[in-house]
Design a protein around this motif. Sequence first.
Motif, PDB file in Angstrom:
ATOM      1  N   PRO A 169       0.874  -9.980  -0.797  1.00  0.00           N
ATOM      2  CA  PRO A 169       0.215  -9.105  -1.784  1.00  0.00           C
ATOM      3  C   PRO A 169      -1.176  -8.684  -1.328  1.00  0.00           C
ATOM      4  N   ARG A 170      -1.507  -7.449  -1.578  1.00  0.00           N
ATOM      5  CA  ARG A 170      -2.844  -6.942  -1.312  1.00  0.00           C
ATOM      6  C   ARG A 170      -3.755  -7.337  -2.465  1.00  0.00           C
ATOM      7  N   THR A 171      -5.012  -7.558  -2.179  1.00  0.00           N
ATOM      8  CA  THR A 171      -5.963  -7.941  -3.217  1.00  0.00           C
ATOM      9  C   THR A 171      -7.205  -7.073  -3.136  1.00  0.00           C
ATOM     10  N   CYS A 172      -7.890  -6.983  -4.276  1.00  0.00           N
ATOM     11  CA  CYS A 172      -9.102  -6.166  -4.348  1.00  0.00           C
ATOM     12  C   CYS A 172     -10.232  -6.809  -3.540  1.00  0.00           C
ATOM     13  N   THR A 173     -10.913  -5.993  -2.755  1.00  0.00           N
ATOM     14  CA  THR A 173     -12.097  -6.464  -2.021  1.00  0.00           C
ATOM     15  C   THR A 173     -13.375  -5.893  -2.617  1.00  0.00           C
ATOM     16  N   ALA A 174     -13.258  -4.932  -3.539  1.00  0.00           N
ATOM     17  CA  ALA A 174     -14.407  -4.358  -4.249  1.00  0.00           C
ATOM     18  C   ALA A 174     -13.883  -3.609  -5.466  1.00  0.00           C
ATOM     19  N   PRO A 175     -14.635  -3.507  -6.562  1.00  0.00           N
ATOM     20  CA  PRO A 175     -15.964  -4.108  -6.765  1.00  0.00           C
ATOM     21  C   PRO A 175     -15.868  -5.583  -7.148  1.00  0.00           C
ATOM     22  N   PRO A 176     -17.005  -6.279  -7.232  1.00  0.00           N
ATOM     23  CA  PRO A 176     -16.985  -7.730  -7.490  1.00  0.00           C
ATOM     24  C   PRO A 176     -16.215  -8.147  -8.732  1.00  0.00           C
ATOM     25  N   ILE A 177     -16.244  -7.321  -9.773  1.00  0.00           N
ATOM     26  CA  ILE A 177     -15.625  -7.732 -11.035  1.00  0.00           C
ATOM     27  C   ILE A 177     -14.120  -7.946 -10.905  1.00  0.00           C
ATOM     28  N   SER A 178     -13.485  -7.273  -9.932  1.00  0.00           N
ATOM     29  CA  SER A 178     -12.039  -7.409  -9.759  1.00  0.00           C
ATOM     30  C   SER A 178     -11.669  -8.010  -8.413  1.00  0.00           C
ATOM     31  N   GLU A 179     -12.633  -8.514  -7.673  1.00  0.00           N
ATOM     32  CA  GLU A 179     -12.387  -9.052  -6.341  1.00  0.00           C
ATOM     33  C   GLU A 179     -11.357 -10.182  -6.391  1.00  0.00           C
ATOM     34  N   GLY A 180     -10.370 -10.111  -5.500  1.00  0.00           N
ATOM     35  CA  GLY A 180      -9.310 -11.106  -5.444  1.00  0.00           C
ATOM     36  C   GLY A 180      -8.116 -10.775  -6.305  1.00  0.00           C
ATOM     37  N   GLN A 181      -8.217  -9.802  -7.153  1.00  0.00           N
ATOM     38  CA  GLN A 181      -7.120  -9.401  -8.035  1.00  0.00           C
ATOM     39  C   GLN A 181      -6.023  -8.718  -7.222  1.00  0.00           C
ATOM     40  N   VAL A 182      -4.745  -9.029  -7.508  1.00  0.00           N
ATOM     41  CA  VAL A 182      -3.630  -8.403  -6.810  1.00  0.00           C
ATOM     42  C   VAL A 182      -3.608  -6.913  -7.133  1.00  0.00           C
ATOM     43  N   CYS A 183      -3.365  -6.087  -6.101  1.00  0.00           N
ATOM     44  CA  CYS A 183      -3.389  -4.633  -6.291  1.00  0.00           C
ATOM     45  C   CYS A 183      -2.359  -3.957  -5.405  1.00  0.00           C
ATOM     46  N   THR A 184      -2.074  -2.719  -5.704  1.00  0.00           N
ATOM     47  CA  THR A 184      -1.209  -1.906  -4.845  1.00  0.00           C
ATOM     48  C   THR A 184      -1.945  -0.680  -4.325  1.00  0.00           C
ATOM     49  N   ASN A 185      -3.015  -0.271  -5.019  1.00  0.00           N
ATOM     50  CA  ASN A 185      -3.799   0.865  -4.556  1.00  0.00           C
ATOM     51  C   ASN A 185      -5.232   0.753  -5.059  1.00  0.00           C
ATOM     52  N   ASN A 186      -6.101   1.626  -4.603  1.00  0.00           N
ATOM     53  CA  ASN A 186      -7.524   1.542  -4.946  1.00  0.00           C
ATOM     54  C   ASN A 186      -7.805   1.626  -6.448  1.00  0.00           C
ATOM     55  N   PRO A 187      -7.122   2.507  -7.214  1.00  0.00           N
ATOM     56  CA  PRO A 187      -7.418   2.588  -8.653  1.00  0.00           C
ATOM     57  C   PRO A 187      -7.219   1.266  -9.381  1.00  0.00           C
ATOM     58  N   ASP A 188      -6.330   0.382  -8.859  1.00  0.00           N
ATOM     59  CA  ASP A 188      -6.118  -0.911  -9.516  1.00  0.00           C
ATOM     60  C   ASP A 188      -7.376  -1.764  -9.496  1.00  0.00           C
ATOM     61  N   CYS A 189      -8.313  -1.436  -8.603  1.00  0.00           N
ATOM     62  CA  CYS A 189      -9.525  -2.247  -8.446  1.00  0.00           C
ATOM     63  C   CYS A 189     -10.753  -1.603  -9.061  1.00  0.00           C
ATOM     64  N   ASP A 190     -10.596  -0.462  -9.707  1.00  0.00           N
ATOM     65  CA  ASP A 190     -11.747   0.270 -10.223  1.00  0.00           C
ATOM     66  C   ASP A 190     -12.543  -0.544 -11.239  1.00  0.00           C
ATOM     67  N   ASP A 191     -13.847  -0.565 -11.051  1.00  0.00           N
ATOM     68  CA  ASP A 191     -14.755  -1.096 -12.057  1.00  0.00           C
ATOM     69  C   ASP A 191     -15.216   0.075 -12.915  1.00  0.00           C
ATOM     70  N   ALA A 192     -15.807   1.045 -12.252  1.00  0.00           N
ATOM     71  CA  ALA A 192     -16.228   2.287 -12.907  1.00  0.00           C
ATOM     72  C   ALA A 192     -16.535   3.289 -11.815  1.00  0.00           C
ATOM     73  N   GLY A 193     -16.247   4.542 -12.082  1.00  0.00           N
ATOM     74  CA  GLY A 193     -16.613   5.605 -11.141  1.00  0.00           C
ATOM     75  C   GLY A 193     -15.751   5.694  -9.901  1.00  0.00           C
ATOM     76  N   GLY A 194     -14.527   5.156  -9.948  1.00  0.00           N
ATOM     77  CA  GLY A 194     -13.640   5.269  -8.796  1.00  0.00           C
ATOM     78  C   GLY A 194     -14.108   4.485  -7.601  1.00  0.00           C
ATOM     79  N   ASP A 195     -14.642   3.263  -7.811  1.00  0.00           N
ATOM     80  CA  ASP A 195     -15.207   2.488  -6.716  1.00  0.00           C
ATOM     81  C   ASP A 195     -14.294   1.379  -6.226  1.00  0.00           C
ATOM     82  N   GLY A 196     -13.030   1.391  -6.638  1.00  0.00           N
ATOM     83  CA  GLY A 196     -12.104   0.336  -6.264  1.00  0.00           C
ATOM     84  C   GLY A 196     -11.688   0.388  -4.805  1.00  0.00           C
TER      85      GLY A 196
END
Length: 852
Positions: A570-597
Amino acid sequence: MKRYLGIVGITVGGLFLASLLATPSMAAFDKDQQKCRKTLAKTMGKLALTADKEMAKCHKLKAKGAVSGGADCNDLNDPEIDSKIEDAITKAMIKVNKLCTLPANQAVLDEYTSCAADPCTRGTGVSTNPLGDFEEVVNCMACVAETSTGARINAIIGNGSGELSKEDAKCQGAFTKNYGKYVKTQQKTAAKCQGGADKIDDPDVDLHCRVSARPCTMDSDCDEFLTGDQCIGCVDDDAKGKNEKIRQKAEEKLTDSCTNTEILSLNICSGSAIDVPSAITCAEDESNTQSDEIILASYEFGATACPVGVVSTVLAKTGVSRLKHCSNQTDRPICTKDKDCKCTVGIEDPTCSSEVTDGACDEIQLTSRAFLDVGHNGLGHSQDLPDLYAIPAKIGCGACTAPPVNVDNPCGQDSDCDDVGGDGVCATTSVEPCGNSNGDCLIQGIDTTSTEGSYYLRCRTNPTIPCTVPFGSDIASCGPVDSGFCVYYLSGPAALSAANSPVCVWNRLDLDVSGTADPSEGIGQFTSLVRSLVRLGLSQTQPCPLCVRSCTKGDVGAPCQSDGECATTPRTCTAPPISEGQVCTNNPDCDDAGGDGVCGPGNGVCSADEDIPNDGIQGGTCLGGTEDGFACDVHSLDQTFGPTSLDCFLEPGTTTGAPLDINIDLTTGVETLPFGTDCTPPNASEACACAVCSGNTGVACNDNADCAAIAAGVCSAEGSFGAPRLPNGCTGFNCTQIDVEGNLGLCLADFDMFCDGKVRANGEGFLFCGDNTDCAVLDSDCPEGDCGNCTIIQNKKCFLDPIRTEGVPGTDYTVISGPFCIPPTSNNAVNLASGTPGPARVALDLKNEFRY
């Protein structure tokens, strides 16, 4: 006055070859080769100085009556001249043979193609074309030095008829002595400049763009490639002002030594000089002209006969400068290492554009002059062209074979041989009947025996299979289907996308090619019939199968373009900090705000080494298509969609009908295509550029004459699946000209919108949208599963009437272009997306290598 520029102080198609012939292409030289070039330049200077001294001495003696009035002082063959030119040649041979050995200096010898001084009888004589060794080069340099110097002196003071008065002799001597020094100084200045230029991998002597190396006459000629680029050249260098100093001294000496009366008495400049100022102007102009000739001949000889071949490389969209430049400085000085680029931001150094004071010596990206615009509605404009693929052609001379009155005359086309009634026949030959005229060179077909040509020779029904019988039956390679026909493909497949209807196109030639060219001017034209097999694209962002790298970790061996494609965990979020380590499939899954996932790659690693294009080694892996996972060699690059290969094909079920027949005329000059037919009702009162013939809807046409020529009715149809024909997609069909030349048009009242998550290499959008929802629907096709938002707004593009293109003549670099009509495919969605049948235009930016 001469203009001086310094260098040392500055820290779809692709077959259209008729304009590609000229002088040898430049390349970098190693240290030993640089020494050889320096020696040859000194040789040219000494030979020119020897010729100047001998001729000036003769004129001085003639003015005193010591040489007969009938002697030709501007010709060293005159028996009354005690010439030392042969001694100078002998001494030069010794030095040149010591430092210019073969084969180590073959690259230097290749710059001296032909001896323009024909016949040349100096030294041991010149016997071959192209020149075969450095002795022949030295001989030719002596002849060039003699003829150039003689031409300069003759143009200024003539040959004289006998003894002169003391005053006239003093005035005449001032011309020969002082302008001889002026030419000598220019040659020495240029040689020093060129020695420094060679060390930084800039071997061009004549005016050229500093970054892109293309020919130029002023800085603005270079801005289209890279804003701020400069037009430079050692042939006109005077960085330290030495040339100007000598020029001023010559002017002072002439003013002191001559009066208006003497100018008229001596018939200076054939009588065109009527006073001292006009004589000075004339002498300077003639000296500058001959000085340039001597400087250029110090480093290269142009061709006076047709080459045997040319390899032209298509440059599309972007490329890399051949030199490194300081990217953190606005004037982009040339550099070799980062420390060369140290600067301080702000007032201390206004050229420093970066916060980094340690410098940045980088390769600079260049913009190509290539483009492809397809269809009447504007959505298919600004398409990518395949990049960095080579097209080899055989070159030869032509001779008339009919009618009898013109037999054996040099020719470039049948009309050159006409007696009366258009009965001329121009045939190619394997010898050199063109003599010293290279304006009659003929394209004699694709050189499929060359290394480059062999890569693109493939079976017509299956381009993944190489074959060996050009434009003929090769059942042994291709099998019995289609009689095993072997054809030539133009690059790897071309990826095109318009209004979210991507297609992949294989462009081929079923017949060999022909054309004419003028190598000395870099001009010409070419007509070809391209057959385009159009198949539906794999996805919005990958229209064609790609030849890519492979996974070294994760899904080992699988084709990939990024690490994420190789992940098996599984891929995991590397940014932003609030979601770091969370399982993801694409950048939007990691968004904190402003498309920074940022969704990390997991355990996947895609190999760093890409396959080298056209090296004959299948070092890549097909991604998509019938050969998915099989080995491949990259045959061309697409700056937006990636590397493509003829080794990777698409399923037959994706076809959009039979291959399209497209007639294309390309030239280095201006071509136009008028709106020559009525549009589709209810807009029949409007004029449109293209249609198809009513008697053969597979043939595109511009007017009724195109159809009448093949007995195919009139130019009025659009075919069963074609889009309704319109002038353009503008409101009220109002296309506004936005450039002086009339090449570009925009719908100023109409806009198209595109997703911002994936754009073309030129920064323009191609994923058509109406709002953010349309982009979200396409997310699965985009990198990291995110096509972004619908934020790119561009004026709708349109064709003006007439559609116009303008090529650029050139030698090492050439642009050939032209407008044409294309028929529709058998897929209505594809036709509606781009607006076909309809007009198109293409420009190819080409870099040429000549073979003699």
